[in-house]
Scaffold this motif. Structure first.
Motif, PDB file in Angstrom:
ATOM      1  N   ASP A  32      -4.678  10.758   2.299  1.00  0.00           N
ATOM      2  CA  ASP A  32      -4.222   9.422   2.668  1.00  0.00           C
ATOM      3  C   ASP A  32      -4.663   8.427   1.598  1.00  0.00           C
TER       4      ASP A  32
ATOM      5  N   VAL B 186       2.470  11.585   4.052  1.00  0.00           N
ATOM      6  CA  VAL B 186       1.681  10.638   4.852  1.00  0.00           C
ATOM      7  C   VAL B 186       2.155   9.229   4.539  1.00  0.00           C
TER       8      VAL B 186
ATOM      9  N   GLY C 122      -1.485   5.532   6.449  1.00  0.00           N
ATOM     10  CA  GLY C 122      -2.253   6.708   6.839  1.00  0.00           C
ATOM     11  C   GLY C 122      -2.242   6.999   8.322  1.00  0.00           C
TER      12      GLY C 122
END
Length: 140
Positions: free
Chosen positions: A46, A87, A91
Protein backbone atom coordinates in the motif's frame (compact mmCIF):
# COMPACT_ATOMS: atom_id res chain seq x y z
CA UNK A 1 8.78 -8.27 -5.94
CA UNK A 2 8.27 -5.01 -4.05
CA UNK A 3 10.72 -2.46 -2.68
CA UNK A 4 9.94 -0.89 0.72
CA UNK A 5 9.09 2.81 0.88
CA UNK A 6 12.47 3.65 2.40
CA UNK A 7 14.14 1.41 -0.22
CA UNK A 8 16.01 -0.66 2.39
CA UNK A 9 14.07 -3.92 2.00
CA UNK A 10 13.00 -6.01 -0.96
CA UNK A 11 10.05 -8.42 -0.59
CA UNK A 12 9.93 -11.43 -2.94
CA UNK A 13 7.39 -14.27 -3.15
CA UNK A 14 8.85 -17.78 -2.83
CA UNK A 15 6.24 -20.01 -4.46
CA UNK A 16 8.02 -23.30 -3.73
CA UNK A 17 8.18 -22.69 0.05
CA UNK A 18 4.96 -20.68 0.58
CA UNK A 19 6.66 -17.62 1.97
CA UNK A 20 7.73 -14.06 1.35
CA UNK A 21 11.48 -13.51 1.53
CA UNK A 22 12.87 -10.24 2.88
CA UNK A 23 16.19 -9.02 1.49
CA UNK A 24 18.42 -6.13 2.46
CA UNK A 25 18.13 -4.12 -0.76
CA UNK A 26 21.66 -2.70 -0.55
CA UNK A 27 23.58 -5.90 0.21
CA UNK A 28 21.06 -8.27 -1.43
CA UNK A 29 21.27 -10.60 1.56
CA UNK A 30 18.27 -12.46 2.91
CA UNK A 31 17.22 -11.09 6.30
CA UNK A 32 13.88 -12.76 6.98
CA UNK A 33 10.93 -14.91 5.91
CA UNK A 34 7.19 -14.56 6.36
CA UNK A 35 5.02 -17.70 5.91
CA UNK A 36 1.94 -17.15 3.70
CA UNK A 37 -0.64 -19.31 1.92
CA UNK A 38 0.06 -21.94 -0.74
CA UNK A 39 1.83 -20.87 -3.93
CA UNK A 40 2.17 -17.09 -3.45
CA UNK A 41 2.03 -15.24 -6.75
CA UNK A 42 1.60 -11.48 -6.84
CA UNK A 43 2.76 -9.03 -4.17
CA UNK A 44 1.82 -5.36 -3.71
CA UNK A 45 2.42 -2.70 -1.07
CA UNK A 46 0.00 0.00 0.00
CA UNK A 47 1.06 3.63 -0.40
CA UNK A 48 1.87 3.98 3.30
CA UNK A 49 4.37 1.12 3.07
CA UNK A 50 2.85 -0.49 6.17
CA UNK A 51 1.02 -3.36 4.48
CA UNK A 52 1.86 -5.98 1.87
CA UNK A 53 -0.76 -7.96 -0.03
CA UNK A 54 0.06 -11.42 -1.38
CA UNK A 55 -2.16 -13.59 -3.62
CA UNK A 56 -1.91 -17.29 -2.77
CA UNK A 57 -2.93 -19.31 -5.84
CA UNK A 58 -3.46 -22.78 -4.39
CA UNK A 59 -5.08 -21.79 -1.09
CA UNK A 60 -7.43 -19.26 -2.80
CA UNK A 61 -6.51 -16.56 -0.29
CA UNK A 62 -4.84 -13.19 0.04
CA UNK A 63 -2.41 -12.61 2.92
CA UNK A 64 -2.17 -9.12 4.41
CA UNK A 65 1.24 -8.56 6.01
CA UNK A 66 2.23 -5.90 8.55
CA UNK A 67 5.63 -4.71 7.29
CA UNK A 68 6.72 -3.35 10.67
CA UNK A 69 6.00 -6.60 12.55
CA UNK A 70 6.94 -8.80 9.58
CA UNK A 71 3.94 -11.09 10.03
CA UNK A 72 0.59 -11.93 8.47
CA UNK A 73 -2.22 -9.87 10.00
CA UNK A 74 -5.00 -11.75 8.25
CA UNK A 75 -5.69 -14.17 5.42
CA UNK A 76 -8.83 -13.62 3.34
CA UNK A 77 -10.61 -16.28 1.26
CA UNK A 78 -11.22 -15.07 -2.33
CA UNK A 79 -12.14 -16.68 -5.68
CA UNK A 80 -10.35 -19.60 -7.31
CA UNK A 81 -6.66 -19.21 -8.23
CA UNK A 82 -6.05 -15.56 -7.24
CA UNK A 83 -3.39 -13.93 -9.34
CA UNK A 84 -2.99 -10.19 -9.93
CA UNK A 85 -3.57 -7.55 -7.26
CA UNK A 86 -4.31 -3.82 -7.29
CA UNK A 87 -4.59 -1.69 -4.15
CA UNK A 88 -6.35 1.68 -4.17
CA UNK A 89 -4.23 4.77 -3.39
CA UNK A 90 -5.92 5.12 0.01
CA UNK A 91 -5.08 1.49 0.81
CA UNK A 92 -8.60 0.70 1.96
CA UNK A 93 -9.64 -1.49 -0.99
CA UNK A 94 -7.89 -4.30 -2.79
CA UNK A 95 -8.89 -5.83 -6.13
CA UNK A 96 -7.93 -9.47 -6.75
CA UNK A 97 -8.04 -11.14 -10.19
CA UNK A 98 -9.27 -14.75 -9.79
CA UNK A 99 -8.30 -16.81 -12.85
CA UNK A 100 -10.34 -20.01 -12.40
CA UNK A 101 -13.50 -18.36 -11.11
CA UNK A 102 -13.23 -15.65 -13.83
CA UNK A 103 -13.93 -12.92 -11.32
CA UNK A 104 -12.53 -10.02 -9.33
CA UNK A 105 -12.81 -9.97 -5.56
CA UNK A 106 -13.12 -6.51 -4.02
CA UNK A 107 -11.73 -6.55 -0.48
CA UNK A 108 -12.49 -4.03 2.25
CA UNK A 109 -8.96 -3.98 3.75
CA UNK A 110 -9.74 -2.44 7.19
CA UNK A 111 -12.49 -5.03 7.81
CA UNK A 112 -10.63 -7.92 6.15
CA UNK A 113 -13.70 -9.02 4.20
CA UNK A 114 -14.68 -9.52 0.57
CA UNK A 115 -17.20 -6.79 -0.27
CA UNK A 116 -18.11 -8.12 -3.70
CA UNK A 117 -17.22 -10.70 -6.34
CA UNK A 118 -17.42 -9.17 -9.81
CA UNK A 119 -17.63 -11.23 -13.05
CA UNK A 120 -14.53 -10.43 -15.15
CA UNK A 121 -14.53 -12.50 -18.33
CA UNK A 122 -12.37 -15.56 -18.92
CA UNK A 123 -9.33 -16.11 -16.67
CA UNK A 124 -8.34 -12.58 -15.57
CA UNK A 125 -4.68 -12.65 -14.59
CA UNK A 126 -3.45 -9.09 -14.09
CA UNK A 127 -5.12 -5.98 -12.78
CA UNK A 128 -4.12 -2.33 -12.39
CA UNK A 129 -5.57 0.99 -11.31
CA UNK A 130 -4.78 3.72 -13.83
CA UNK A 131 -2.68 6.75 -12.98
CA UNK A 132 -2.68 9.69 -12.47
CA UNK A 133 -6.49 9.78 -12.17
CA UNK A 134 -6.55 6.33 -10.53
CA UNK A 135 -10.22 5.96 -11.25
CA UNK A 136 -10.03 3.32 -13.98
CA UNK A 137 -9.58 -0.37 -13.31
CA UNK A 138 -7.81 -2.36 -16.06
CA UNK A 139 -8.05 -6.15 -16.18
CA UNK A 140 -6.12 -8.47 -18.50
Amino acid sequence: MVLSKDETELYVTDTSKNQVLIFDSHQLKEKGKIPVGESPRDIRMDESGKRLFVSNRHSNTVSIINTEEKKVMTEIKVGERPSGLAVTPEGNKLYVANELSSSLSLIDVPNGKVMENIPAGIAPGQIAISTPERNTLKVN
